[in-house]
Design a protein around this motif. Structure first.
Motif, short mmCIF file in Angstrom:
data_model
loop_
_atom_site.label_atom_id
_atom_site.label_comp_id
_atom_site.label_asym_id
_atom_site.label_seq_id
_atom_site.Cartn_x
_atom_site.Cartn_y
_atom_site.Cartn_z
N TRP A 31 0.80 -0.93 0.44
CA TRP A 31 0.35 0.02 -0.19
C TRP A 31 1.02 0.84 0.07
O TRP A 31 0.72 2.08 -0.68
CB TRP A 31 -0.83 -0.53 0.92
CG TRP A 31 -1.79 -0.71 1.60
CD1 TRP A 31 -2.42 -1.66 2.34
CD2 TRP A 31 -2.70 -1.48 0.03
NE1 TRP A 31 -3.22 -2.39 2.20
CE2 TRP A 31 -4.00 -2.31 0.57
CE3 TRP A 31 -3.61 -0.20 -0.52
CZ2 TRP A 31 -5.11 -2.26 0.15
CZ3 TRP A 31 -5.33 -0.38 -1.37
CH2 TRP A 31 -5.58 -1.13 -0.53
N GLN A 32 1.72 1.11 0.45
CA GLN A 32 2.54 2.17 1.24
C GLN A 32 2.89 2.81 -0.51
O GLN A 32 3.52 4.11 -0.80
CB GLN A 32 4.12 2.47 2.13
CG GLN A 32 2.99 1.64 3.53
CD GLN A 32 4.37 1.55 4.47
OE1 GLN A 32 5.35 0.69 4.23
NE2 GLN A 32 3.55 1.24 5.37
N VAL A 34 2.40 2.38 -3.63
CA VAL A 34 1.30 2.98 -4.26
C VAL A 34 1.39 3.99 -4.79
O VAL A 34 1.85 4.88 -6.45
CB VAL A 34 -0.31 2.30 -3.96
CG1 VAL A 34 -0.94 3.09 -5.49
CG2 VAL A 34 -0.44 0.78 -4.80
N PRO A 35 1.34 5.61 -4.32
CA PRO A 35 1.44 6.60 -4.36
C PRO A 35 3.17 7.02 -4.95
O PRO A 35 2.63 7.71 -6.74
CB PRO A 35 0.86 7.31 -3.23
CG PRO A 35 0.78 6.13 -2.58
CD PRO A 35 1.12 5.10 -2.21
N VAL A 38 2.40 5.76 -8.86
CA VAL A 38 1.13 6.61 -9.97
C VAL A 38 1.52 7.94 -9.74
O VAL A 38 2.39 7.77 -11.54
CB VAL A 38 0.06 6.35 -8.51
CG1 VAL A 38 -0.15 7.70 -9.77
CG2 VAL A 38 -0.55 5.23 -8.83
N ALA A 39 3.12 7.98 -9.70
CA ALA A 39 3.59 9.39 -9.54
C ALA A 39 4.91 9.16 -10.36
O ALA A 39 5.21 9.56 -11.59
CB ALA A 39 4.55 10.29 -8.30
N GLU A 85 -2.18 5.25 5.34
CA GLU A 85 -1.69 4.27 3.90
C GLU A 85 -2.77 4.42 2.72
O GLU A 85 -1.95 4.10 1.30
CB GLU A 85 -0.49 3.39 4.68
CG GLU A 85 0.60 4.05 5.55
CD GLU A 85 1.37 3.52 6.04
OE1 GLU A 85 1.73 3.36 6.73
OE2 GLU A 85 0.67 2.02 6.38
N ALA A 88 -4.02 6.98 1.45
CA ALA A 88 -3.44 7.54 0.43
C ALA A 88 -3.28 6.82 -1.22
O ALA A 88 -3.08 7.09 -2.30
CB ALA A 88 -2.02 8.25 0.60
N ALA A 89 -3.15 5.19 -1.42
CA ALA A 89 -2.97 4.52 -2.12
C ALA A 89 -4.24 4.85 -3.35
O ALA A 89 -3.57 5.16 -4.50
CB ALA A 89 -2.50 3.03 -2.21
N ASN A 91 -6.41 6.71 -2.60
CA ASN A 91 -6.49 8.09 -3.66
C ASN A 91 -5.46 8.74 -4.57
O ASN A 91 -6.02 9.56 -5.77
CB ASN A 91 -6.34 8.85 -2.34
CG ASN A 91 -8.00 9.26 -1.90
OD1 ASN A 91 -8.63 8.19 -1.95
ND2 ASN A 91 -7.91 9.20 -0.25
N ALA A 92 -4.61 8.28 -4.61
CA ALA A 92 -3.79 8.36 -6.15
C ALA A 92 -4.38 8.05 -7.27
O ALA A 92 -4.13 8.39 -8.08
CB ALA A 92 -1.99 7.26 -5.19
N CYS A 96 -5.60 9.94 -10.27
CA CYS A 96 -4.90 9.65 -12.09
C CYS A 96 -5.21 10.60 -12.36
O CYS A 96 -6.65 9.69 -13.57
CB CYS A 96 -4.80 8.26 -12.57
SG CYS A 96 -2.97 7.90 -13.45
#
Length: 264
Positions: A31-32, A34-35, A38-39, A85, A88-89, A91-92, A96
């Motif tokens: 999970w940590q 993923v953001p 995506v970035a 966390e 955040a994953a 929502n990232a 997108c």
């Protein structure tokens, strides 16, 4: 070794979930990650779509890894951090700006459903199974995830999925509106590839504007709707429209300027 990773496949960024021994249960470390992944996908100048899929056939995502629950959720402060966390994953992915697709070829449970409904398009094979089961554990579902689930399949269907915690077949998911289409196991990979290719072939600037317009319509925010209307009008003067119009009239494939790297 469990992982979640990003692979660039031409114009497609592919987010792979890889924990097949546990039906792709998602660990806290995953999970940590993923953001940032995506970035990373968006930092690649050629990205026109992003897929979320299993690294192995017959899986999608069985939600948060329950083997970590005792260590993670026994302490209130740690629970808050872990839930932040996860959101955040999700929502990232939801934020997108390029089109996103969930390719669901197996169990899609709990947090897996949250990932799926954060995507714009969801395709399934007959092996797909859907369940949202926090009520079995005495838990609720994050309001952002509830909202996306309701948008995907409506209040009544979302209520049944949440309250009963029952497992839905791929066919039930299709009828409910949870997925766009089901393809046979033999056709699934090729059908998904064709849809992704169709998205990537279209104007990137148009798809970005369309995604913002969809968000504006969902939000009903007057300022966002005005911005979407202004962007709609502006595209008629854009280079992509000029190329698309000329290609259509000349009966040739369009070569959209928005597909080109600034270095080209």
């Amino acid at each position: 070794m469990t992982s979640i990773s990003l692979r660039q496949d031409g114009a497609v960024a592919r987010l792979y979930i890889d924990n097949p021994q546990r039906k792709n249960a998602i660990s806290r470390a995953m999970w940590q990650a993923v953001p940032a992944l995506v970035a990373q996908a968006l930092a690649h100048e050629g990205t026109r779509a992003l897929t979320v899929q299993s690294a192995a056939p017959g899986c999608f995502a069985a939600g948060a890894d329950i083997s970590e629950f005792e260590a993670t959720f026994s302490d209130p402060a740690e629970s808050l951090r872990a839930n932040a966390e996860i959101q955040a994953a999700v929502n990232a992915l939801a934020a997108c700006p390029v089109p996103t697709l969930a390719l669901i070829d197996g169990p899609c449970v709990g947090g897996g459903v949250a990932l799926a409904v954060a995507c714009d398009v969801r395709l399934a094979s007959p092996r797909a199974r859907f369940a949202v089961t926090p009520a079995r554990l005495g838990l609720s579902y994050h309001p952002d995830d509830v909202a996306r689930l309701v948008r995907a399949c409506g209040r009544a269907q979302a209520s049944e999925l949440l309250f009963a915690g029952q497992v839905w077949s791929a066919e039930r998911g299709l009828v409910a509106g949870l997925v766009n289409e089901i393809f046979s196991i033999g056709e699934f990979e090729e059908a998904a590839a064709q849809l992704v290719a169709s998205i990537c072939a279209n104007s990137l600037s148009a798809n970005l504007a369309l995604k913002r317009a969809l968000a504006a319509v969902e939000s009903r925010d007057p300022a966002a709707l005005r911005e979407a209307e202004s962007e709609f009008t502006a595209l008629f003067s854009g280079a992509d429209f000029h190329e698309g119009r000329d290609a259509f009239l000349q009966k040739r494939k369009a070569s959209f300027p928005s597909h080109r790297s600034p270095k080209d």
